[in-house]
Design a protein around this motif. Structure first.
Motif, PDB file in Angstrom:
ATOM      1  N   ALA A  53      -8.046  -8.210 -21.297  1.00 37.08           N
ATOM      2  CA  ALA A  53      -6.923  -8.712 -22.102  1.00 37.08           C
ATOM      3  C   ALA A  53      -5.590  -8.447 -21.413  1.00 37.08           C
ATOM      4  N   LEU A  54      -5.479  -7.307 -20.762  1.00 36.50           N
ATOM      5  CA  LEU A  54      -4.242  -6.967 -20.050  1.00 36.50           C
ATOM      6  C   LEU A  54      -3.926  -7.992 -18.968  1.00 36.50           C
ATOM      7  N   VAL A  56      -5.025 -11.080 -18.641  1.00 36.31           N
ATOM      8  CA  VAL A  56      -4.720 -12.389 -19.218  1.00 36.31           C
ATOM      9  C   VAL A  56      -3.307 -12.394 -19.788  1.00 36.31           C
ATOM     10  N   ASP A  57      -2.945 -11.355 -20.514  1.00 44.57           N
ATOM     11  CA  ASP A  57      -1.610 -11.279 -21.112  1.00 44.57           C
ATOM     12  C   ASP A  57      -0.520 -11.267 -20.054  1.00 44.57           C
ATOM     13  N   GLN A  58      -0.799 -10.664 -18.916  1.00 51.05           N
ATOM     14  CA  GLN A  58       0.176 -10.608 -17.817  1.00 51.05           C
ATOM     15  C   GLN A  58       0.227 -11.906 -17.021  1.00 51.05           C
ATOM     16  N   GLY A  59      -0.660 -12.852 -17.299  1.00 50.76           N
ATOM     17  CA  GLY A  59      -0.705 -14.101 -16.550  1.00 50.76           C
ATOM     18  C   GLY A  59      -1.376 -13.964 -15.203  1.00 50.76           C
ATOM     19  N   PRO A  63      -7.029 -17.522 -18.506  1.00 50.99           N
ATOM     20  CA  PRO A  63      -7.675 -17.345 -19.808  1.00 50.99           C
ATOM     21  C   PRO A  63      -8.977 -18.147 -19.896  1.00 50.99           C
TER      22      PRO A  63
END
Length: 469
Positions: A53-54, A56-59, A63
Motif C-alpha cells: 500500500a505504501l 502504491v500510495d507513493q506512486g 496499482p
C-alpha cells in the motif's frame, strides 16, 4: 432476446516468460497477471505487508485490483490481478538520459523501502519500469520476495548492467551509448562498459566500485557461479550498498547540448511565435487543426523540445513526443518535469530507423509499429528532414503516416525555406519531386485534405489530412 456473451479470449504475452513466479496475458484485451503457486506465499506476504500500500500510495508501484479464479489463464493459478492500464509501453533504449536515471533511482528507492519492511527486489530489470507522463512507476508486482537473513541483493549485477553501466557511458563517454541497450537488451555487459569508459572513472569511488571492481570480480569468478550466492551481507551493510549506488547514480550528469538539433527549436524559423496561438500563427493553426483530444493519443513526430506537444496536451491529448536528438528530448523531459506535467512522455526515436522487434523469436520487445497506434500525429518541420536528409520518397513518408494514425497535421516546408537551403547546401540536389505538387500527390495516395492553411509570415504551409477509407 439478448444473445449469449462470447467466451472470453485470453492470449499470453509473448514477452512474459522469464519469471517463474507468474506471467502476463490479455483477457478480452485487458492486461491480467497470473501468479504461480510457487510465488503464492511471497505474494500473500507482500499484499498483507504495509509495503504494498505504501508503494502504491507513493506512486512508485502500479496499482492493481484482484480478479477472481474465473479470470485465470489456466488452472495453474494461485491468484490473478489486473494492473492499471498503461497507454504505451516504452523501452530503456528509447528513454532520455533523465528518464533512465529516474527509473534507476525509483528502483533503488523501492529496494530501500522494501528492505525496511523485510522484503527485497529479486530482480532490477529496467523493463520493470514504465512512465506515466515523466514519472516512472514499477510495473512488476512479482519482483518482491521476503529477504532471508544476511543475504546479498540478488539483483545487484542486473541493476549495474541495466542502469548504472548505460548511465555512466552516456554521462562519461557519449549519450548515444544508451542505444547499446538495443543490442544488449539484457543489460550492457560490465566488461564491455569498463572497456568503453574513460580511464579517469577508475578514480571515482562509485564507478570504480560498482563497475570496474565489479567487472573484475565477475571475471575472477567466471568459473565459480556460486561464489556470489555464498556471500553474507547484513541489513545495514546492504542498505549502505544501495545508498552508495543511489549516490553514484544521482551524481551522474549530462548536459543536453552539442548535438545537431539541440537548439533547432530556436533556429528553425525566427518568424514563428511559439507562445502565441492567434489564428494566423503556426501555433494557432495547429491548435485549430488538431481539435479536442478528450483523452485520445497524439504522437508528435520530431517533437524537438515540445512546443507543439504542449499544444496537443492542452487540447486534452495524451502525448508521446518522439525526437531523434537526445539533447532535444532531454530538454523536453526536464521542462515537463519542472512543470509537473503528467500528460506527455518524451522518447528518443529515429523515425527513419524506429525501434525494431527484438529478443526471443523477435517477439519479446515489440517494434514501434507493433506496439500501438495514435489517434492523430503531428509531423511539423519533419518531412523535409526525412525526404531530403534521409532520402525517403514522399510517398513512403505518407505510407508510414497512414500506418501510424488515421489523422495528421503535416507541415510543408518549401525549397526556398532557409532550413531546406541549408540541408541542400554542399550536396547534389536529386530531389526533383520535392515540390508542393509532389507533396500533394504523395499524400493523396493515402489521405484526403481536410484543410490547407498558410502560416503568417512564412512560406510554409500546414495540412490537416485524414486517411482514406
Amino acid at each position: 432476446m439478448r444473445g449469449a456473451d462470447p467466451p472470453p479470449s485470453s492470449v499470453r504475452d509473448p514477452a512474459s516468460w522469464r519469471d517463474p513466479s507468474g506471467f502476463v496475458y490479455l483477457r478480452n484485451g485487458v492486461v491480467h497477471r497470473q501468479i504461480a503457486p510457487s510465488y503464492a506465499a511471497d505474494w500473500e506476504a507482500f499484499t498483507r505487508s504495509p509495503l504494498s500500500a505504501l508503494l502504491v500510495d507513493q506512486g512508485r508501484l502500479l496499482p492493481w485490483s484482484e480478479a477472481g479464479p474465473e479470470a485465470a489463464f489456466d488452472a495453474d493459478a494461485a491468484a490473478v490481478i489486473v494492473p492499471d492500464a498503461l497507454n504505451f509501453i516504452s523501452y530503456p533504449y528509447e528513454w532520455t538520459f533523465g528518464e533512465l536515471r529516474a527509473a534507476a533511482l525509483l528502483t533503488l528507492d523501492v529496494e530501500l523501502a522494501a528492505l525496511e519492511l523485510g522484503f527485497s527486489l529479486k530482480d532490477a530489470s529496467a523493463y520493470n519500469v514504465q512512465f506515466r507522463g515523466v514519472r516512472p512507476v514499477l510495473i512488476d508486482h512479482l519482483s518482491f520476495e521476503r529477504r532471508a537473513t544476511e543475504t546479498p541483493w540478488p539483483a545487484y549485477r542486473q541493476f549495474c548492467e541495466h542502469f548504472l553501466a548505460p548511465l555512466a557511458l552516456m554521462a562519461k563517454r557519449d549519450v548515444r551509448c544508451g542505444l547499446l541497450l538495443r543490442s544488449h537488451p539484457d543489460g550492457i555487459p560490465l566488461d564491455l562498459a569498463v572497456d568503453l569508459l574513460p580511464g579517469r572513472t577508475r578514480l571515482q569511488f562509485g564507478l570504480a566500485t560498482h563497475l570496474h571492481l565489479h567487472a573484475r570480480a565477475q571475471r575472477g569468478h567466471a568459473d565459480d557461479g556460486a561464489a556470489g550466492s555464498r556471500a553474507k551481507l547484513s541489513l545495514e551493510r546492504l542498505k549502505a550498498l544501495i545508498g552508495n549506488l543511489r549516490s553514484t547514480v544521482s551524481g551522474l550528469a549530462w548536459e543536453p547540448s552539442g548535438t545537431e538539433w539541440a537548439d533547432y527549436a530556436e533556429l528553425e524559423h525566427p518568424s514563428y511565435d511559439r507562445a502565441a496561438s492567434s489564428a494566423g500563427t503556426k501555433a494557432g493553426v495547429v491548435e485549430r487543426m488538431i481539435g479536442e483530444g478528450a483523452g485520445r493519443t497524439c504522437w508528435d513526430l520530431g517533437a524537438n523540445t515540445g512546443a507543439y506537444s504542449r499544444i496537443a496536451a492542452g487540447r486534452g491529448y495524451r502525448v508521446l513526443a518522439f525526437d531523434v536528438d537526445a539533447a532535444a528530448a532531454e530538454r523536453h523531459y526536464r521542462s515537463l518535469l519542472a512543470d509537473g506535467r503528467a500528460d506527455t512522455t518524451p522518447l528518443v526515436m529515429d523515425l527513419a530507423d524506429p525501434s525494431p522487434s527484438l529478443g526471443w523469436a523477435e517477439r519479446e520487445r515489440s517494434g514501434l509499429l507493433e506496439r500501438a497506434n495514435a489517434d492523430v500525429i503531428l509531423a511539423l518541420a519533419l518531412v523535409h528532414h526525412v525526404a531530403i536528409g534521409r532520402n525517403v520518397p514522399l510517398s513512403m513518408v505518407f505510407e508510414l503516416f497512414a500506418r501510424l494514425a488515421p489523422e495528421a497535421v503535416v507541415e510543408w516546408v518549401p525549397r526556398e525555406d532557409p532550413m531546406v537551403r541549408r540541408m541542400l547546401a554542399g550536396r547534389v540536389d536529386i530531389f526533383d519531386h520535392y515540390t508542393e505538387a509532389g507533396f500533394g500527390d504523395a499524400l493523396a495516395e493515402r489521405f484526403e485534405v481536410v484543410e490547407r492553411a498558410s502560416i503568417a509570415g512564412s512560406a510554409r504551409v500546414l495540412y490537416h489530412i485524414k486517411r482514406r477509407p
